[in-house]
Design a protein around this motif. Structure first.
Motif, PDB file in Angstrom:
ATOM      1  N   LEU A 173       0.828  -1.205   0.000  1.00 14.41           N
ATOM      2  CA  LEU A 173       0.000   0.000   0.000  1.00 14.41           C
ATOM      3  C   LEU A 173       0.860   1.251   0.000  1.00 14.41           C
ATOM      4  O   LEU A 173       0.532   2.248  -0.675  1.00 14.41           O
ATOM      5  N   HIS A 174       1.976   1.222   0.725  1.00 20.30           N
ATOM      6  CA  HIS A 174       2.885   2.379   0.746  1.00 20.30           C
ATOM      7  C   HIS A 174       3.454   2.621  -0.649  1.00 20.30           C
ATOM      8  O   HIS A 174       3.557   3.776  -1.104  1.00 20.30           O
ATOM      9  N   HIS A 175       3.829   1.543  -1.339  1.00 24.42           N
ATOM     10  CA  HIS A 175       4.357   1.688  -2.704  1.00 24.42           C
ATOM     11  C   HIS A 175       3.304   2.286  -3.624  1.00 24.42           C
ATOM     12  O   HIS A 175       3.588   3.242  -4.366  1.00 24.42           O
ATOM     13  N   TRP A 176       2.091   1.752  -3.588  1.00 23.00           N
ATOM     14  CA  TRP A 176       1.036   2.281  -4.450  1.00 23.00           C
ATOM     15  C   TRP A 176       0.757   3.751  -4.139  1.00 23.00           C
ATOM     16  O   TRP A 176       0.526   4.553  -5.038  1.00 23.00           O
ATOM     17  N   SER A 177       0.776   4.095  -2.862  1.00 17.62           N
ATOM     18  CA  SER A 177       0.499   5.480  -2.471  1.00 17.62           C
ATOM     19  C   SER A 177       1.483   6.440  -3.122  1.00 17.62           C
ATOM     20  O   SER A 177       1.106   7.519  -3.609  1.00 17.62           O
ATOM     21  N   SER A 178       2.765   6.044  -3.174  1.00 17.27           N
ATOM     22  CA  SER A 178       3.772   6.925  -3.776  1.00 17.27           C
ATOM     23  C   SER A 178       3.599   7.029  -5.285  1.00 17.27           C
ATOM     24  O   SER A 178       3.831   8.082  -5.870  1.00 17.27           O
ATOM     25  N   VAL A 179       3.155   5.948  -5.927  1.00 16.73           N
ATOM     26  CA  VAL A 179       2.995   5.953  -7.380  1.00 16.73           C
ATOM     27  C   VAL A 179       1.709   6.665  -7.788  1.00 16.73           C
ATOM     28  O   VAL A 179       1.669   7.373  -8.798  1.00 16.73           O
ATOM     29  N   LEU A 180       0.634   6.502  -7.015  1.00 14.56           N
ATOM     30  CA  LEU A 180      -0.651   7.094  -7.377  1.00 14.56           C
ATOM     31  C   LEU A 180      -0.588   8.606  -7.467  1.00 14.56           C
ATOM     32  O   LEU A 180      -1.365   9.220  -8.217  1.00 14.56           O
ATOM     33  N   ARG A 181       0.324   9.223  -6.715  1.00  7.97           N
ATOM     34  CA  ARG A 181       0.447  10.682  -6.764  1.00  7.97           C
ATOM     35  C   ARG A 181       0.822  11.175  -8.163  1.00  7.97           C
ATOM     36  O   ARG A 181       0.567  12.330  -8.507  1.00  7.97           O
ATOM     37  N   GLU A 182       1.456  10.297  -8.957  1.00  5.98           N
ATOM     38  CA  GLU A 182       1.930  10.702 -10.276  1.00  5.98           C
ATOM     39  C   GLU A 182       1.006  10.260 -11.405  1.00  5.98           C
ATOM     40  O   GLU A 182       1.287  10.501 -12.578  1.00  5.98           O
ATOM     41  N   VAL A 183      -0.100   9.618 -11.073  1.00  5.22           N
ATOM     42  CA  VAL A 183      -1.004   9.122 -12.105  1.00  5.22           C
ATOM     43  C   VAL A 183      -1.947  10.235 -12.525  1.00  5.22           C
ATOM     44  O   VAL A 183      -2.590  10.866 -11.676  1.00  5.22           O
ATOM     45  N   PRO A 184      -2.071  10.515 -13.820  1.00  5.22           N
ATOM     46  CA  PRO A 184      -2.980  11.579 -14.259  1.00  5.22           C
ATOM     47  C   PRO A 184      -4.424  11.234 -13.970  1.00  5.22           C
ATOM     48  O   PRO A 184      -4.806  10.059 -13.854  1.00  5.22           O
ATOM     49  N   ALA A 185      -5.257  12.258 -13.863  1.00  5.06           N
ATOM     50  CA  ALA A 185      -6.668  12.069 -13.554  1.00  5.06           C
ATOM     51  C   ALA A 185      -7.429  11.441 -14.715  1.00  5.06           C
ATOM     52  O   ALA A 185      -8.497  10.853 -14.513  1.00  5.06           O
ATOM     53  N   THR A 186      -6.901  11.577 -15.923  1.00  8.71           N
ATOM     54  CA  THR A 186      -7.558  11.000 -17.097  1.00  8.71           C
ATOM     55  C   THR A 186      -6.512  10.341 -17.985  1.00  8.71           C
ATOM     56  O   THR A 186      -5.399  10.846 -18.130  1.00  8.71           O
ATOM     57  N   LEU A 187      -6.874   9.215 -18.575  1.00  4.88           N
ATOM     58  CA  LEU A 187      -5.977   8.533 -19.500  1.00  4.88           C
ATOM     59  C   LEU A 187      -5.861   9.314 -20.802  1.00  4.88           C
ATOM     60  O   LEU A 187      -4.773   9.497 -21.342  1.00  4.88           O
ATOM     61  N   PHE A 188      -7.000   9.799 -21.300  1.00  8.62           N
ATOM     62  CA  PHE A 188      -7.035  10.629 -22.505  1.00  8.62           C
ATOM     63  C   PHE A 188      -7.423  12.044 -22.094  1.00  8.62           C
ATOM     64  O   PHE A 188      -8.352  12.239 -21.303  1.00  8.62           O
ATOM     65  N   ASP A 189      -6.733  13.026 -22.629  1.00  4.39           N
ATOM     66  CA  ASP A 189      -7.028  14.408 -22.274  1.00  4.39           C
ATOM     67  C   ASP A 189      -8.310  14.925 -22.923  1.00  4.39           C
ATOM     68  O   ASP A 189      -8.951  15.831 -22.399  1.00  4.39           O
ATOM     69  N   HIS A 190      -8.677  14.381 -24.068  1.00  8.27           N
ATOM     70  CA  HIS A 190      -9.828  14.894 -24.791  1.00  8.27           C
ATOM     71  C   HIS A 190     -11.123  14.274 -24.264  1.00  8.27           C
ATOM     72  O   HIS A 190     -11.120  13.181 -23.691  1.00  8.27           O
ATOM     73  N   PRO A 191     -12.251  14.949 -24.439  1.00  9.93           N
ATOM     74  CA  PRO A 191     -13.537  14.377 -24.017  1.00  9.93           C
ATOM     75  C   PRO A 191     -13.914  13.209 -24.910  1.00  9.93           C
ATOM     76  O   PRO A 191     -13.403  13.074 -26.024  1.00  9.93           O
ATOM     77  N   PRO A 192     -14.794  12.335 -24.438  1.00  8.42           N
ATOM     78  CA  PRO A 192     -15.185  11.201 -25.263  1.00  8.42           C
ATOM     79  C   PRO A 192     -15.943  11.623 -26.507  1.00  8.42           C
ATOM     80  O   PRO A 192     -16.654  12.630 -26.511  1.00  8.42           O
ATOM     81  N   GLY A 193     -15.761  10.839 -27.571  1.00  9.74           N
ATOM     82  CA  GLY A 193     -16.517  11.065 -28.783  1.00  9.74           C
ATOM     83  C   GLY A 193     -17.761  10.201 -28.807  1.00  9.74           C
ATOM     84  O   GLY A 193     -18.203   9.689 -27.781  1.00  9.74           O
ATOM     85  N   THR A 194     -18.323  10.009 -29.968  1.00  9.01           N
ATOM     86  CA  THR A 194     -19.516   9.178 -30.121  1.00  9.01           C
ATOM     87  C   THR A 194     -19.099   7.714 -30.200  1.00  9.01           C
ATOM     88  O   THR A 194     -18.410   7.328 -31.146  1.00  9.01           O
ATOM     89  N   PRO A 195     -19.485   6.916 -29.235  1.00 11.39           N
ATOM     90  CA  PRO A 195     -19.034   5.519 -29.229  1.00 11.39           C
ATOM     91  C   PRO A 195     -19.914   4.626 -30.095  1.00 11.39           C
ATOM     92  O   PRO A 195     -21.000   5.028 -30.538  1.00 11.39           O
TER      93      PRO A 195
END
Length: 491
Positions: free
Chosen positions: A218-240
């Motif tokens: 859990l300590h390891h994940w805590s340190s890594v999660l701080r660097e994870v972006p809030a979104t995988l793709f920066d753009h909004p979703p399109g028409t699926p």
């Protein structure tokens, strides 16, 4: 594929008797249990199919005796998940505390085994079709044994067993353990007692040593999660598409040959080669320098877990910051990162969910899962990777309305070719672009056998038809960030 015609000969009853009792859920069971709670009752998503050949010439009673021994030996095949005494959480509540449930190991019981004749078909192929039918309905986790079985005969004697199993009972590693012992069981050979069962694992995880290991993870994940972006793709979703999530596949002997060559050359594992290739192409389509993926880990490097029949699989957190240089540099870095991931993939999953909630927004919707049980492809055709690309085929697998992933790479178990699958959220990664990504993996690995592929040329070399954001045509703007210059779907 049309299922073979089946001739049902009748059914047999297997009666088992062994030690039983209640125990807490293991962390592996809790991980699967938590995500099953999001599914409708009867959903078969977490069912596993399996076929065991019957070698030699044992008769039906001998096969049933071996099956009985298998069930007696392994507690997980006799285990249901029940509410604990005094539990307060609802059975369908995904957030119910894990201690509201226990694994209940049956001391006695009966399993009905149907018997079919192959009717001129190949017994293993018939058994695979039977297994698929057995797995088409979800298990009643609290009231049904986690195993269904049928025997397929030909010329009057058993030739194969067809299984459907709950993922709460087994994972791929557990199937390997049972397969290795099956031949011995058929001969009636006495095997040594099982050293480590899921309830032993549960007790270890609740010990001081087990809790300490979980806290380190859990300590390891805590340190890594701080660097994870809030979104995988920066753009909004399109028409699926509808259904929104599609899964495609590729069978490539060229990828198998290239991966084996590169792994040997760079002194890394074939898993690390494939994982790194997926990660660098993910950075290419997201426009980021760092890939963050949940890497599904078998957790069987621990000697006690190596021979346990149960489910030990959990998600690890893999990150790869692109170095300056070539794919060879990225793959070596990826291998080191994979080793770190292996060491930090064993934890109490509900504690992990609390940690992720406390860490704030972090998009962990990209996954990689290598399900192979052998590290190479021993039955692949010989030849140079570039020469084998003409045999490659891509194909559509299926579509779903809801999946907890935007990008999910996975291998298949074949030993004659590399099976590589990609599930995508079509609102972010349209189906044609997903086909290009699979072909891009092949291009990257095959080119790397004969040249150093610069990371700053990945899009040009591997994804030439995937338009970068700045080059989108006006007609592509409503579809999200990624589009193809050629919209025709590969065949």
């Amino acid at each position: 594929m049309t299922a073979p015609a089946l001739v049902r000969l009748g059914s047999e009853i297997v009666e088992f008797a062994a030690d039983g009792g209640d125990a807490p859920l293991t962390w592996g069971q809790r991980a699967i249990w938590r995500i099953t709670r999001w599914l409708d009752d009867g959903d078969p998503y977490f069912n596993m199919t399996w076929v065991l050949p019957v070698v030699g010439k044992p008769d039906l009673p001998a096969v049933l005796r071996a099956l009985t021994t298998l069930i007696n030996r392994y507690e997980s095949l006799r285990t249901t998940i029940r509410p604990a005494a005094g539990a307060t959480g609802g059975d369908a509540d995904p957030g119910a505390p894990p201690d509201d449930f226990v694994q209940r190991i049956a001391a006695r019981g009966r399993l009905t085994v149907d018997v079919f004749d192959a009717a001129g078909g190949r017994p293993r192929e018939v058994a695979a079709a039977v297994a698929a039918e057995l797995a088409a309905k979800g298990f009643d986790y609290g009231g049904e044994l986690p195993v269904r079985c049928a025997v397929v005969t030909a010329d009057g004697r058993p030739r194969a067993l067809a299984f459907a199993l709950s993922h709460l009972a087994v994972d791929a590693g557990a199937l390997d353990v049972m397969a290795a012992q099956w031949r011995l069981l058929l001969t009636g050979e006495r095997l040594p007692p099982v050293a480590w069962q899921p309830r032993d694992q549960a007790a270890h995880e609740q010990s001081a040593a087990g809790r300490a290991r979980g806290e380190r993870t859990l300590h390891h994940w805590s340190s890594v999660l701080r660097e994870v972006p809030a979104t995988l793709f920066d753009h909004p979703p399109g028409t699926p598409e509808d259904p929104r999530f599609v899964r495609i596949g590729m069978e490539s002997a060229a990828v198998a040959a290239a991966t084996e060559t590169l792994a040997a050359r760079w002194s890394i594992s074939t898993t690390s080669v494939l994982l790194s290739a997926a990660a660098v192409l993910l950075t290419t389509v997201t426009g980021r320098r760092k890939a963050v993926m949940q890497f599904i880990v078998g957790n069987r490097h621990d000697a006690r877990l190596r021979d346990m029949v149960g489910t030990a699989v959990q998600d690890g957190l893999f990150t790869l910051e692109l170095p300056d240089g070539t794919f060879a540099d990225a793959a070596r870095t990826g291998h080191r990162q994979a080793l770190i991931t292996y060491r930090h993939a064993h934890y109490e999953p509900y504690a992990m969910m609390r940690l992720r909630d406390e860490a704030g927004p972090a998009d962990l919707s990209a996954y990689f899962n290598d399900v192979r049980t052998v590290p190479t492809w021993p039955n692949r055709p010989r030849g140079e990777p570039a020469e084998l690309t003409g045999r490659t085929r891509t194909f559509f697998v299926g579509a779903w309305s809801e999946v907890d992933a935007k990008v999910f790479f996975a291998t298949g178990p074949a030993t004659h070719t590399c099976q590589l699958y990609l599930l995508t959220d079509t609102a972010y990664l349209p189906r044609p672009a997903a086909y290009e990504m699979l072909r891009g993996v092949e291009t990257l690995l095959v080119r790397s056998v004969t040249e150093d592929v610069p990371l700053d040329r990945l899009r040009e070399i591997c994804l030439p038809r995937v338009c970068p954001p700045e080059n989108r045509s006006p007609g592509a703007r409503g579809r999200g960030d990624l589009a193809l210059a050629i919209e025709k779907e590969p065949t």
